[in-house]
Design an enzyme around this catalytic site. Structure first.
Site, PDB file in Angstrom:
ATOM      1  N   HIS A 157       0.792  -1.223   0.000  1.00  0.00           N
ATOM      2  CA  HIS A 157       0.000   0.000   0.000  1.00  0.00           C
ATOM      3  C   HIS A 157       0.840   1.296   0.000  1.00  0.00           C
ATOM      4  CE1 HIS A 157      -2.500   3.111   1.604  1.00  0.00           C
ATOM      5  NE2 HIS A 157      -1.653   3.189   2.599  1.00  0.00           N
ATOM      6  N   ARG A 174      -9.375   3.217  -7.263  1.00  0.00           N
ATOM      7  CA  ARG A 174      -9.416   2.305  -6.108  1.00  0.00           C
ATOM      8  C   ARG A 174     -10.394   2.857  -5.071  1.00  0.00           C
ATOM      9  NH1 ARG A 174      -3.497   1.629  -7.204  1.00  0.00           N
ATOM     10  NH2 ARG A 174      -3.084  -0.604  -7.208  1.00  0.00           N
ATOM     11  N   ARG A 188     -13.360   0.656  -9.849  1.00  0.00           N
ATOM     12  CA  ARG A 188     -13.266  -0.699  -9.321  1.00  0.00           C
ATOM     13  C   ARG A 188     -14.052  -0.767  -8.017  1.00  0.00           C
ATOM     14  NH1 ARG A 188      -7.767  -3.201  -7.268  1.00  0.00           N
ATOM     15  NH2 ARG A 188      -8.025  -1.741  -5.550  1.00  0.00           N
ATOM     16  N   ASP A 208      -1.363  -8.403  -7.616  1.00  0.00           N
ATOM     17  CA  ASP A 208      -1.847  -9.630  -6.991  1.00  0.00           C
ATOM     18  C   ASP A 208      -1.511 -10.863  -7.805  1.00  0.00           C
ATOM     19  OD1 ASP A 208      -3.062  -8.956  -4.510  1.00  0.00           O
ATOM     20  OD2 ASP A 208      -4.509  -7.793  -5.654  1.00  0.00           O
ATOM     21  N   ARG A 218       2.983  -9.905  -1.207  1.00  0.00           N
ATOM     22  CA  ARG A 218       3.456  -8.657  -1.816  1.00  0.00           C
ATOM     23  C   ARG A 218       3.914  -7.626  -0.792  1.00  0.00           C
ATOM     24  NH1 ARG A 218      -2.115  -6.268  -4.468  1.00  0.00           N
ATOM     25  NH2 ARG A 218      -1.380  -4.175  -4.069  1.00  0.00           N
ATOM     26  N   CYS A 276      -3.568  -2.781 -14.834  1.00  0.00           N
ATOM     27  CA  CYS A 276      -3.538  -1.671 -13.880  1.00  0.00           C
ATOM     28  C   CYS A 276      -2.606  -1.953 -12.713  1.00  0.00           C
ATOM     29  CB  CYS A 276      -4.938  -1.323 -13.407  1.00  0.00           C
ATOM     30  SG  CYS A 276      -5.767  -2.713 -12.630  1.00  0.00           S
TER      31      CYS A 276
END
Ligand code: PEP
Ligand code: MG
Length: 585
Positions: free
Chosen positions: A191, A298, A334, A457, A467, A504
Site C-alpha cells: 500500500h 481504487r 473498481r 496480486d 506482496r 492496472c
C-alpha cells in the site's frame, strides 16, 4: 552517519528531516494520591480534555478546508467522546474514591468503556471503539506530557518514517507536506509503495530497522533508486546527494509532457495510457500528466479512515466528480477491494490470519450485498455521466463474476423503478489477478466487456510471494516466465473473444516492461500518473513490429534474470541516449 538498506519501492531522491509516526503504546504509571491531591488531578483532567478538544477542532477545520466537510466529519465522534458524561464521571469517581492519579484513572475507565462496547450487538456502537482509542491516545499524550511533533505545525516538508503506514493513516496525511516514505516493512506493491508512486515521491520500504535507527528530526536522505536511506549524512555525502538530486530533477523536467492525450507507436498502433487514482486529490494529476482518463479508481479509499460507511449519495458525488473531471475520457471504477492490506474498522472486517487469501474484495462484497449494492447503485447513478465503466476485483471464477453481475442487474432494475437515470449499457470489466481467473480467462472473456490485469496480486498469488513481506520481496518478479506466460495467454484469450485488455498493476508503469507488454498486444496501460509521460514517450519511440519480435523472444526465456537482461539490452539499442532518462530514472 548510518546507511540503511531496503527495497527501492518508488524512485526519486529526497533530503529532509524525519517525521516519525509510531504506534504509540503508553505505559501509564499507577500512583496513589492523597485526599489533598484530588482537586488537582480533576483539574488536570479538565485541562487535558479542553486542550484535546481545541486540537480536534483545529484538525477538523484543516481537513474541511482541504478535503471538504464530509471528510472532517470523522472527528465528530471523537469530540463526542470528550463530552461523554458517563465516562468523565467514572474517571472522577476513581480519582476521588480509589485515590489514583488521573492518567491511571483515565486509562482504566477507557478500557472498561471499550470492553463494554465490544460486547454489544450494535455495529455502530462497536465501531466507536476506534474513535475512543484515538481520542484516548490524544488525551493521554497531554496528561503524560508526551512530546509530539504535530504534522500541522510543520514548517518544512518532511520524510515520513514509520514501521508501516496504514491506508487510513495515508488517507489523512497532508500530501503536499510529504517528500518521501521510509518503512520497516512492505514490498514493491504494498500500500505505502503504491501511494508514494501515485504522489510521485520516493519510498524505501522493508528496511526492518528504520524506526530503530531514525529519530524524529534526524536529517535523512532517501535514495529511491538504490533503495537506501542515509541517516545524518556527513557534509560530503550531503553535498554529493544535493548534486544528484539536482541532476535527477533536471532529467525529470526534460521528459516531455505532451498535451496530446492519445498515443501510438511509430507504426501507428494506438494504445491507451491512463492513470490509477486512490484519493480525490490525485484526480488533477490525470490532466497534469495527460493520461487518457482513469484506468483504475481504487474506491476502497473512500471507505477507509471513516467511522461510518459512506452513503450512496456520498459515493455518488465522488464518482460523478471524477467522471466530470476526466471527460471526455473514461473512469474505470473498481468496486471496493478491502481485506489484504486495506482494512475497514475491525467490527466490519475481523482480523484474519492470512488476509490476502481471505475475506477480501469481491468475496467480501458478495457476502455483504448491503454494502456492495449501495456502491453499485452509486456507480450506476454516476454512470449517467456517460463515461463510467465498472470492474470487479479478485474474481476467481465465472460464478463470482455472474453473481456480481446479477447484483448489478438488480440495482439497475431498482433504479429504473425509482425513475433514476443510469447508463443502461455500462461496460463491465473483470480484473484478472488470481491465477484461476488467468487460467480460465477464455470463459470469463465471454461474459466481460473488458479485462484489466492486476499484476500486483497476480504476481503474489502465482509466485506465492506475499506482496507486502520484505523478507520474500526478492522473489517478487514481474519478469518471471510463469507470470509472463499467464499475461500473454490472458491477452490472447481476450482478443479471441473480441474484448480489450488493460493492465492496472504497477508493472504497466515500469518502463522496462513497456516494450514487452506492447509487443504482447496489451491495449491499455494504467499506472500512477507521474509515470504516464515516460511510458508514452517510450511508446511513441518504438515500432509495434519490433515490440512483437521482442515479446516473442522473451517468452522463450526461462528465468527472470534472462528476461530483464534482454529487455535492458533491447531498450538500450532502441533508445540509445534516452535509455537512462526513460528507463532508469
Ligand atoms: C493489482 O492487484 O494489480 C491491482 C491493481 O490492485 P491492488 O494493487 O489495489 O490490489
Ligand atoms: Mg489487486
Amino acid at each position: 552517519m548510518i546507511k540503511l538498506k531496503g527495497i527501492a519501492a518508488s524512485s526519486g531522491i529526497a533530503i529532509s528531516k524525519a517525521y516519525c509516526i509510531g504506534k504509540e503504546e503508553f505505559s501509564v504509571p499507577q500512583k496513589k494520591i492523597s485526599h489533598a491531591d484530588i482537586s488537582r488531578e480533576i483539574y488536570r483532567l479538565e485541562e487535558a480534555l479542553i486542550e484535546t478538544r481545541r486540537e480536534l477542532f483545529a484538525l477538523q477545520k484543516r481537513i474541511a478546508d482541504e478535503l471538504g466537510f464530509d471528510h472532517a466529519r470523522i472527528f465528530e465522534a471523537h469530540l463526542l467522546v470528550l463530552e461523554d458524561r458517563v465516562l468523565i464521571e467514572d474517571i472522577i469517581q476513581q480519582i476521588k474514591y480509589k485515590k489514583v492519579n488521573v492518567e491511571y484513572a483515565f486509562s482504566q475507565s477507557i478500557q472498561k468503556f471499550v470492553k463494554t462496547l465490544l460486547k454489544l450487538e450494535d455495529e455502530y456502537l462497536r465501531e466507536r471503539v476506534i474513535d475512543i482509542e484515538d481520542v484516548s491516545r490524544r488525551v493521554l499524550r497531554k496528561l503524560l506530557k508526551k512530546e509530539t511533533l504535530s504534522l500541522e505545525d510543520l514548517k518544512e516538508k518532511v520524510i515520513i518514517v514509520a514501521h508501516d503506514l496504514s491506508p487510513s493513516q495515508t488517507a489523512t496525511l497532508p500530501k503536499e507536506e510529504l517528500l518521501g516514505f521510509v518503512t520497516d516493512i512492505g514490498g514493491r506493491t504494498s500500500h505505502t509503495t503504491i501511494i508514494a508512486r501515485s504522489l510521485g515521491i520516493p519510498a524505501v520500504v522493508g528496511i526492518e530497522v528504520a524506526t530503530r535507527n531514525i529519530k524524529p528530526g534526524d536529517k535523512i536522505i532517501i535514495d529511491g533508486y538504490e533503495g537506501t536511506v542515509i541517516v545524518n549524512p556527513t557534509s560530503k555525502v550531503l553535498k554529493d546527494y544535493h548534486k544528484k538530486l539536482a541532476k535527477v530533477t533536471r532529467e525529470i523536467k526534460a521528459i516531455h509532457i505532451p498535451r496530446v492525450v492519445k498515443v501510438h507507436t511509430s507504426d501507428k498502433r494506438e494504445v491507451v495510457v491512463s492513470g490509477n487514482v486512490e484519493f480525490p486529490e490525485e484526480i488533477p494529476l490525470i490532466q497534469e500528466y495527460a493520461a487518457e482518463g482513469i484506468g483504475l479508481y481504487r474506491t476502497e479509499y473512500i471507505f477507509l479512515g471513516k467511522r461510518l460507511l459512506p452513503t450512496e449519495d456520498e459515493q455518488f458525488k465522488a464518482y460523478v466528480s471524477a467522471a466530470k473531471k476526466v471527460k471526455p475520457h473514461s473512469v474505470i471504477i473498481r468496486t471496493i477491494d478491502i481485506g489484504g492490506d486495506k482494512f475497514l474498522s475491525k467490527p466490519i472486517v475481523p482480523a484474519e490470519m492470512r488476509p490476502f487469501l481471505g475475506w477480501r474484495a469481491i468475496r467480501f462484497c458478495l457476502a455483504r450485498p448491503d454494502i456492495f449494492k449501495t456502491q453499485l447503485r452509486a456507480i450506476l447513478r454516476a454512470s449517467a455521466e456517460g463515461n463510467i465503466k465498472v470492474m470487479f476485483p479478485m474474481i476467481s471464477g465465472l460464478e463470482e463474476l455472474r453473481a456480481s453481475k446479477k447484483l448489478l442487474e438488480e440495482c439497475k432494475k431498482e433504479l429504473k423503478k425509482e425513475g433514476k437515470k443510469f447508463d443502461t449499457r455500462i461496460s463491465v470489466g473483470t480484473m484478472i489477478e488470481v491465477p484461476s481467473a488467468a487460467l480460465t480467462a477464455d470463459a470469463l472473456a465471454k461474459e466481460s466487456d473488458f479485462f484489466s490485469i492486476g499484476t500486483n496480486d497476480l504476481i503474489q498469488y502465482s509466485l506465492a510471494v506475499d506482496r507486502g513481506n520484505e523478507k520474500v520481496a526478492y522473489l517478487y518478479e514481474p519478469g518471471h516466465p510463469a507470470v509472463l506466460r499467464m499475461i500473454k495467454d490472458v491477452i490472447e484469450d481476450a482478443h479471441r473473444n473480441n474484448i480489450w485488455v488493460g493492465m492496472c498493476g504497477e508493472m504497466s508503469g515500469e518502463p522496462l516492461f513497456t516494450l514487452l507488454l506492447l509487443g504482447m498486444g496489451l491495449d491499455e496501460f494504467s499506472m500512477p500518473p507521474p509515470r504516464v509521460s515516460r511510458v508514452k514517450e517510450l511508446i511513441r519511440n518504438v515500432n509495434y513490429s519490433d515490440a512483437r519480435k521482442i515479446a516473442e523472444r522473451v517468452l522463450s526465456f526461462t528465468t527472470p534474470r534472462e528476461v530483464e537482461r534482454y529487455l535492458q539490452a533491447e531498450a538500450k539499442k532502441l533508445l540509445r541516449d534516452n535509455f537512462e532518462r526513460l528507463i532508469i530514472i
